[in-house]
Design a protein around this motif. Sequence first.
Motif, PDB file in Angstrom:
ATOM      1  N   MET A  57      62.444  62.058  45.739  1.00 27.97           N
ATOM      2  CA  MET A  57      61.665  63.029  46.529  1.00 27.97           C
ATOM      3  C   MET A  57      60.893  62.323  47.652  1.00 27.97           C
ATOM      4  O   MET A  57      60.790  62.824  48.764  1.00 27.97           O
ATOM      5  CB  MET A  57      60.690  63.797  45.629  1.00 27.97           C
TER       6      MET A  57
ATOM      7  N   HIS B 193      58.586  70.560  57.313  1.00 27.93           N
ATOM      8  CA  HIS B 193      58.613  70.382  55.857  1.00 27.93           C
ATOM      9  C   HIS B 193      58.019  69.039  55.414  1.00 27.93           C
ATOM     10  O   HIS B 193      57.700  68.871  54.242  1.00 27.93           O
ATOM     11  CB  HIS B 193      60.039  70.554  55.324  1.00 27.93           C
ATOM     12  N   ASP B 194      57.885  68.097  56.357  1.00 28.65           N
ATOM     13  CA  ASP B 194      57.262  66.812  56.006  1.00 28.65           C
ATOM     14  C   ASP B 194      55.768  66.970  55.732  1.00 28.65           C
ATOM     15  O   ASP B 194      55.162  66.106  55.096  1.00 28.65           O
ATOM     16  CB  ASP B 194      57.459  65.791  57.147  1.00 28.65           C
TER      17      ASP B 194
ATOM     18  N   SER C 114      55.081  67.717  44.563  1.00 26.34           N
ATOM     19  CA  SER C 114      54.543  68.404  45.748  1.00 26.34           C
ATOM     20  C   SER C 114      53.386  67.627  46.380  1.00 26.34           C
ATOM     21  O   SER C 114      53.064  67.806  47.547  1.00 26.34           O
ATOM     22  CB  SER C 114      54.082  69.822  45.374  1.00 26.34           C
TER      23      SER C 114
ATOM     24  N   LEU D 260      62.695  72.129  60.724  1.00 28.06           N
ATOM     25  CA  LEU D 260      62.775  71.360  59.469  1.00 28.06           C
ATOM     26  C   LEU D 260      61.732  70.248  59.362  1.00 28.06           C
ATOM     27  O   LEU D 260      61.296  69.906  58.263  1.00 28.06           O
ATOM     28  CB  LEU D 260      64.174  70.747  59.321  1.00 28.06           C
ATOM     29  N   SER D 261      61.323  69.692  60.518  1.00 26.80           N
ATOM     30  CA  SER D 261      60.363  68.573  60.463  1.00 26.80           C
ATOM     31  C   SER D 261      59.003  69.045  59.917  1.00 26.80           C
ATOM     32  O   SER D 261      58.198  68.252  59.433  1.00 26.80           O
ATOM     33  CB  SER D 261      60.203  67.938  61.837  1.00 26.80           C
TER      34      SER D 261
ATOM     35  N   HIS E  85      53.899  63.125  48.852  1.00 28.07           N
ATOM     36  CA  HIS E  85      53.965  62.684  50.260  1.00 28.07           C
ATOM     37  C   HIS E  85      52.706  63.039  51.042  1.00 28.07           C
ATOM     38  O   HIS E  85      52.715  62.994  52.265  1.00 28.07           O
ATOM     39  CB  HIS E  85      55.219  63.238  50.933  1.00 28.07           C
TER      40      HIS E  85
ATOM     41  N   LYS F 126      61.768  59.528  49.132  1.00 24.91           N
ATOM     42  CA  LYS F 126      62.761  59.141  50.162  1.00 24.91           C
ATOM     43  C   LYS F 126      63.089  60.340  51.050  1.00 24.91           C
ATOM     44  O   LYS F 126      63.187  60.216  52.270  1.00 24.91           O
ATOM     45  CB  LYS F 126      64.047  58.654  49.486  1.00 24.91           C
ATOM     46  N   LEU F 127      63.260  61.505  50.397  1.00 22.99           N
ATOM     47  CA  LEU F 127      63.620  62.701  51.169  1.00 22.99           C
ATOM     48  C   LEU F 127      62.451  63.192  52.034  1.00 22.99           C
ATOM     49  O   LEU F 127      62.661  63.955  52.962  1.00 22.99           O
ATOM     50  CB  LEU F 127      64.088  63.821  50.226  1.00 22.99           C
ATOM     51  N   SER F 128      61.237  62.746  51.684  1.00 18.59           N
ATOM     52  CA  SER F 128      60.081  63.113  52.511  1.00 18.59           C
ATOM     53  C   SER F 128      59.794  62.023  53.541  1.00 18.59           C
ATOM     54  O   SER F 128      58.690  61.972  54.097  1.00 18.59           O
ATOM     55  CB  SER F 128      58.851  63.322  51.625  1.00 18.59           C
ATOM     56  N   ASN F 129      60.768  61.146  53.759  1.00 24.74           N
ATOM     57  CA  ASN F 129      60.671  60.074  54.765  1.00 24.74           C
ATOM     58  C   ASN F 129      59.537  59.092  54.511  1.00 24.74           C
ATOM     59  O   ASN F 129      58.917  58.584  55.450  1.00 24.74           O
ATOM     60  CB  ASN F 129      60.528  60.673  56.176  1.00 24.74           C
TER      61      ASN F 129
ATOM     62  N   TYR G  81      55.488  71.856  47.974  1.00 22.35           N
ATOM     63  CA  TYR G  81      55.708  73.116  47.253  1.00 22.35           C
ATOM     64  C   TYR G  81      55.946  72.838  45.776  1.00 22.35           C
ATOM     65  O   TYR G  81      56.794  72.035  45.413  1.00 22.35           O
ATOM     66  CB  TYR G  81      56.917  73.846  47.858  1.00 22.35           C
TER      67      TYR G  81
ATOM     68  N   GLY H 113      61.148  79.149  54.053  1.00 21.54           N
ATOM     69  CA  GLY H 113      62.503  79.147  54.610  1.00 21.54           C
ATOM     70  C   GLY H 113      63.593  79.254  53.553  1.00 21.54           C
ATOM     71  O   GLY H 113      64.759  79.010  53.850  1.00 21.54           O
ATOM     72  N   LEU H 114      63.229  79.599  52.315  1.00 23.67           N
ATOM     73  CA  LEU H 114      64.249  79.707  51.260  1.00 23.67           C
ATOM     74  C   LEU H 114      64.918  81.086  51.268  1.00 23.67           C
ATOM     75  O   LEU H 114      65.890  81.301  50.565  1.00 23.67           O
ATOM     76  CB  LEU H 114      63.630  79.443  49.883  1.00 23.67           C
TER      77      LEU H 114
END
Lengths: 247, 249
Positions: free
Chosen positions: B106, B81-82, B154, B78-79, B157, B108-111, B86, B59-60
């Motif tokens: 990273m 991406h969890d 990468s 977007l979900s 998570h 935190k951003l990956s939940n 990459y 999606g880039l």
Amino acid sequence: MTPIFQIAKDVLLEARRNQIFWLSIVLNILFFILFTVASSSNEAFQGKIFLELGFTVLWFLHFCLAIFFSVESLYKDQESKSMYFYLVRNVSRLQYLLGKYLGFVLSITGSILISGAGFFACVYKMQGFEVKVMYGLLFLVIEMALTLAILMFLAKVFTKIITIFSFLFLFFLSNFIEYIEVVSEFPTLVKSLFLLLPNYKYFSYIDMIVHAKVMSMEYVYFISVYGLSLSIFYLILSSIQFEKKVL
Amino acid sequence: MSDLAIEVDNLSVSYKMSFPKPPKEVLKGISFQVKKGCIFGFLGPNGAGKTTAIKTMLGLNPNFSGNIKIFDSNISDLSLHDVIGYSPENAYFSSYLTPYEVLYSMGKLSNMKANDIETAISFWLDHLNLSHVKNHKISTFSKGMKQRLNLIQSLLHNPDLYFLDEPASGLDPLGKKEIKLLMQKLKSENKTVFVSSHHLLDAQEYCDEICILNHGNFITQGALKDLLPQSQNLEGFFIEKVQATQESK
């Protein structure tokens, strides 16, 4: 909201370790010491001279800091591809953009508060408590927030050098735009341009801080609403541009 | 539920060039599928379009035509991406931060939960020999150390699908061996790995399937055991295929 704050936190961490921030704070304090000595030669106007010189250097150093820190960070993210690490996670492009913007604004605000505390202490020693210094710092934060939003937009369109020069061009143009309006044969077109372009002429608050006895609340409201709306406008433009960008 | 992790159908990507040059076609309608739990080698000479394809799948790159599905979902979700990890080629974090700060952010951003992040950071830093520099600034790191950190973010998570773009880039022979061990570990955990590499002899050891591209064109795809005649190595097969397409032009 979490990704926005997490990205802003990373920007703040970077800023805290970036020597350019500490250099700017040290330079501010050195200038304040110099101006305290210089203004003491004229006892009658010591406070006013210090206020004018101090605010000018506070504005100039933070103006340069906002340009160089944000431009360096935005382009480094692209060149080192570190933005990929954020965008391949559950983070939208808008969240990334807002996180970076919030981080920049908080970093510059932090620097303004630290240098501003030194400035306030000098003013307090010379002429007691001056609430207009607080307003001056607020105007400076609003002006820097707008500057950062414009830079975010330009950085999404142009290369690094063109971003810096086009921003400086916009800045100087906005300071002369009222003269262009007078001589222009297309007043309607110029007037609409006048509304969409950032008008730095509105941020000529240093005279007011130095000479006004009472701060005009109308100006406080106007500049707050103007700064906020135009910052949002430029952030929306950045987002539109960023959404379609190939990374 | 399909047993495919990735489905790419007729993917084309063109980049705008500076005026007056016409747009450059980087990917010309390529199609391939990747099965779940497979180590998939995405091969091609320089400029074949491998990185562009990976970035588009993630999606880039919003400007493409064709269909891309990952775990049966559209890449705009977007979900998704969890469950994806990459590791880009030669990508580095801010030199002002430390590996711990970067990896925590990273996570935190990956939940991930705080405890899970701490455990995963310790595990992967130990595993890829970076625990001794956990709190050192990244600016003091060598290229190989930065590449290891790039890999760890990468893996952190524990996603189901990994996109690794030249994972051995900048690594010494020991680092390359670690990559092979890592591939074996991911394979044993039934993870799907989409790996782009120029190290064909290494790729032959860990890949189940490969796909070859050249100048944006699809050349071939299949299981290594079916594609390679006995006694031929992947490097020989690759050179033969790429040269054949160049000669046919």
